[in-house]
Design an enzyme around this catalytic site. Structure first.
Site, PDB file in Angstrom:
ATOM      1  N   HIS A 265       1.238  -1.074   0.076  1.00  0.00           N
ATOM      2  CA  HIS A 265      -0.017   0.252  -0.287  1.00  0.00           C
ATOM      3  C   HIS A 265       0.692   1.517   0.270  1.00  0.00           C
ATOM      4  CE1 HIS A 265      -3.309   3.036   1.140  1.00  0.00           C
ATOM      5  NE2 HIS A 265      -3.843   2.126   0.319  1.00  0.00           N
TER       6      HIS A 265
ATOM      7  N   ASP B 140      -8.048  -5.213  -0.349  1.00  0.00           N
ATOM      8  CA  ASP B 140      -8.978  -6.260  -1.105  1.00  0.00           C
ATOM      9  C   ASP B 140      -7.744  -6.949  -0.580  1.00  0.00           C
ATOM     10  OD1 ASP B 140      -9.865  -4.335  -2.454  1.00  0.00           O
ATOM     11  OD2 ASP B 140      -8.209  -3.451  -3.430  1.00  0.00           O
TER      12      ASP B 140
END
Ligand code: CMC
Length: 428
Positions: A307, A364
């Site tokens: 991320h 996700d």
């Protein structure tokens, strides 16, 4: 005296104010940099650039903290409803019982979409990706509500657009799905809560009675809350930059949907499940895929990992991983890729490559496994992300408008050819 930052260029010193947020985030205000020094900043991918002051969402990537309007994501995911969170994000406060009732009722009243939208839907081939269909349908609202195009519309008109968009989005998502299946669309049922109504429109068939499973509805509620906002990111900043030209709410959100679509952003949830299926089909050797992800000559990346901002853990991923076990257990679903996902996570988290680069599972990584258990098809996963992110996009568009932010217009460092004289080589 307020804090200053000093920048020295070619021996000359310049002072710039340091600004601080309520959570002690610090920034150097370089808005006068070019005027004073003739220089601009170079920050590809905006890794260090604050583009706005925002009071909506706070995120601390080092500590794994995420709060909407000051409320920790963990508390909201456990106790709140998606619609209440939408109200909180958009209007800044948790609604009173009466405010919530009014909000809920207005959303019920606007959940139908114009029948002509079906003609637009019919123009798409059934194999069209539902993200493309959704962004087109959202943009088509500008045609049905042309007053939304007026930059000087009243606050009441803005509010109408907001309510319409929240109300119609589940209908448009479900219709995009029904279209892809070649099945008749379902109309909204106002007695049902937001998530149950959406599930009804997705899954009810004219030939059988459909009863919404409360476990499925509650799981959907949690997932939507976790996706509802994430401060500045590719899609949200797209919404803000499109909105900064005074484009309409519908046009700006439509652009945000397209930005979300890419595999490095919201499209990753579809890629994760496809990756896990591929690993399973390949025999389930997770070490082989970890090695592929580390190989700089192989374009493969571990989808659902890493991320831009979280460098410790993604708090949403923690909640989702736990929810994944709970929900699959309650629904009595066993998905073999869940074991592969856990093995892959363990293999990556104990591997030096991932440890050094601070790569952790993101939101996700496990969400697709839940969506699949809820009966949502893989090509709809990113659409589900868009449905969840909608209140955040709306809140950010509204904030930009209320703050009267100037049009977004970055600079660049030109690296092309300098002066050249035209030589005619092709006849006009
Ligand atoms: N698998 C393997 N290596 C990775 C991965 C990954 N998933 N993510 C980053 N790296 C490596 C990358 O190759 C680079 O290595 P090196 O320093 O040796 O060149 C280093 O880690 C830093 O990566 P980056 O691409 O410079 O980092 P970024 O901040 O620009 O990208 C990211 C962040 C999310 C785009 C990236 O981690 C990625 O591509 N992840 C997979 C896609 C994904 O899951 N996206 C969903 C993000 S969360 C949902 C959302 O809000 O959008």
């Amino acid at each position: 005296m307020s804090k200053q930052a000093e920048i020295i260029i070619e021996g000359k010193s310049y002072q710039f104010p340091v600004i601080e947020g309520t959570e002690n985030e610090k920034a150097i205000d370089i808005s006068k940099l070019r005027d004073l020094t003739g220089h601009i900043t170079y920050d590809i991918g905006y890794k260090n650039t604050g583009v706005t002051k925002s009071a909506i969402t706070y995120l601390d990537g080092e500590e794994g903290i995420l709060k909407y309007r000051g409320y920790p994501i963990e508390q909201l995911a456990e106790k709140s409803s998606f619609l209440e969170v939408a109200y909180l994000l958009i209007y800044g406060k948790l609604p009173t019982a009466e405010q919530f009732k009014n909000f809920d009722t207005s959303i019920d009243r606007h959940s139908m979409i114009h029948e002509d939208v079906k003609k637009i839907l019919d123009g798409f081939p059934s194999y069209a990706h539902p993200m493309g269909v959704l962004s087109s349908l959202v943009c088509s609202l500008t045609a049905f509500y042309p007053e939304s195009l007026d930059p000087n519309q009243t606050e009441e008109q803005v509010d109408n657009s907001i309510i319409r968009l929240i109300a119609k989005m589940p209908t448009m998502v479900a219709w995009a799905y029904k279209k892809s299946k070649g099945r008749p669309v379902n109309y909204p049922i106002n007695d049902l809560d937001y998530c149950s109504n959406f599930l009804h429109m997705m899954f009810a068939n004219p030939t059988e009675k459909y009863i919404v499973d409360p476990v499925v509805s509650a799981a959907l509620n949690t997932l939507l809350i976790l996706h509802a906002d994430h401060e500045q990111n590719c899609s949200t900043s797209t919404v803000r930059i499109v909105g900064s030209s005074q484009a309409s709410l519908f046009g700006s959100v439509s652009a945000g949907i397209n930005a979300l679509w890419g595999p490095l952003h919201g499209g990753a949830n579809q890629e994760v499940i496809e990756m896990l299926d591929a690993i399973k089909a390949d025999g389930g050797d997770v070490q082989k895929w970890v090695a592929k992800a580390k190989d700089k000559n192989d374009p493969f990346r571990l989808m659902g990992f890493g991320h831009r901002v979280y460098k410790n853990f993604d708090p949403r991923a923690r909640i989702i991983k736990k929810a994944c076990d709970d929900i699959l257990g309650k629904l009595g679903v066993s998905d073999p890729v869940l074991d592969i996902a856990k093995e892959l996570e363990h293999a990556a988290l104990t591997d030096q490559y991932f440890v050094e680069r601070k790569l952790y599972p993101n939101v996700d990584f496990y969400s697709g496994i839940i969506y699949r258990a809820l009966g949502i098809p893989v090509n709809m996963f990113t659409v589900m992300f868009a449905l969840g992110r909608l209140p955040g996009w709306i809140a950010q568009w509204k904030e930009l408008r209320e703050n009267k932010e100037p049009i977004g217009r970055p600079r660049q460092i030109y690296t092309g050819e300098t002066d050249r004289d035209y030589v005619e080589m092709n006849k006009r």
